[in-house]
Design an enzyme around this catalytic site. Structure first.
Site: not given
Length: 375
Positions: A269, A57
């Site tokens: 992640d 992200h």
């Protein structure tokens, strides 16, 4: 330019001692019969393809979902410094107009491809088609049922850069969504409370990916097997796993590599906290989060994104006794395959982009090359 005396991870997923060529930003001959006298001697160093992170992200205080182009460039520079030469930023569960803005920045970075930055090779659309019960760190205010027309508009708006879209298969209309979306990109099961039957129906409809295996999905039970066995049974399904040392126990990582042999994908992640100091407070999908003890958590204690990068994940799994060939494949070729770009990146093979890492056999002292140029 030729490099010789290298321990090369070849396209058949084995390490072979030999030489390789880089020409005009791409790999030339690999293991050539003859090597020029002026070839660069790597003195037995290990050479692997550049890493490919399909689920991250953000980092360095930036998040893809911010929709800020300069922030996305900062992310790409950080990835490159960590040996991640290609990436697909992951969005969060947010309104369509927010996603549209973020996807536009991805399209811009893909087009401009600034030197010294990781290549943007796609987008993972993580949300909003998720289970409330298994939402994890996704914002519940923006969860939606599967909406193919809405997804298609976003897909077309960014020029088809969405290469993975996530869905909970128990939601109404999920199988129909999968059947249609799988003709455009990889479809993944994520943030789900699905039973085995709904998961199998989604796999049969075209799912070929699991997002962050174990996390935000039911565990395996002998009478209620759930998502994971449904995916294991189909050889076309690959599975991501977060190996930051906090999300998954090493024993469960080893089990995953056994269940999904040659089908694993390492992902970071990471959120905007990656690269930030301990104790940092940050925002994730419109929610406050904190980095404490190396773990990113929401206010209620829910583990959120990671603070690791993919190189750290790779060295972690190597230390957890995952076979080297399987670990490297999981960080290079398999993620490239999930994005549908394995013909361009992910292996050291003639004609592919010359993105590679030179390091010691113990994976220390890495040097990163993108398009044949050292970063």
């Amino acid at each position: 330019m030729f490099y010789k005396n290298a321990r090369i991870f070849t396209s058949d997923f084995q390490f072979v001692n030999g030489a390789f060529e880089v020409k005009d930003g791409r790999f030339g001959a690999v293991l050539p019969e003859s090597v020029p006298a002026d070839a660069i001697d790597l003195q037995g160093a290990t050479v692997i393809p550049g890493l490919v992170d399909v689920h991250s992200h953000g980092n360095s205080g930036a998040d893809f979902s911010d929709g800020d182009y300069e922030g996305l460039k900062k992310m790409a520079a950080y990835y490159a410094s960590c040996g991640v030469t290609s990436f697909a930023p992951a969005s969060m569960t947010l309104p369509y107009d927010v996603l549209e803005k973020a996807f536009a920045t991805a399209k811009q970075l893909k087009a401009e491809a600034p030197a010294g930055h990781a290549r943007l090779m796609g987008i993972q659309m993580e949300g909003p088609y998720f289970s409330y019960k298994k939402r994890g760190a996704q914002n519940p205010d923006y969860l939606k049922e599967p909406d193919f027309e809405g997804f298609k508009a976003l897909f077309e708006g960014c020029g088809g850069l969405v290469r993975i879209v996530d869905i909970a298969p128990e939601l109404p209309g999920a199988a129909e969504f999968v059947e249609k979306a799988s003709k455009l990109c990889t479809v993944s099961i994520a943030h789900t409370d699905s039973d085995y039957d709904h998961a199998k129906a989604a796999v049969d409809a075209g799912v070929t990916h699991l997002t962050h295996l174990y996390n935000a999905m039911p565990g395996i039970h002998h009478r209620n097997p759930g998502v994971i066995p449904a995916a294991v049974e189909n050889p076309n399904v690959q599975a991501e796993i977060i190996c930051d040392g906090y999300h998954i126990h090493p024993a469960s990582v080893r089990l995953a590599f056994t269940m999904f042999k040659n089908r694993m994908i390492l992902v970071s992640d990471s959120g905007r906290c990656a690269g930030l100091p301990e104790g940092s407070q940050f925002e994730l999908g419109g929610q406050d989060a904190w980095l404490r003890g190396g773990v990113a958590r929401l206010a209620d204690g829910t583990i959120a994104c990671s603070a690791a990068n993919l190189w750290q994940c790779l060295t972690n799994v190597l230390s957890w006794n995952i076979p080297e060939e399987e670990a490297v494949r999981a960080a290079t070729y398999n993620p490239a395959k999930a994005l549908g770009v394995q013909d361009q990146i992910g292996s050291i093979e003639e004609g592919k982009l010359a993105d590679f890492i030179i390091c010691a056999p113990d994976y220390s002292g890495k040097r990163v090359f993108i398009g044949g140029n050292e970063i």
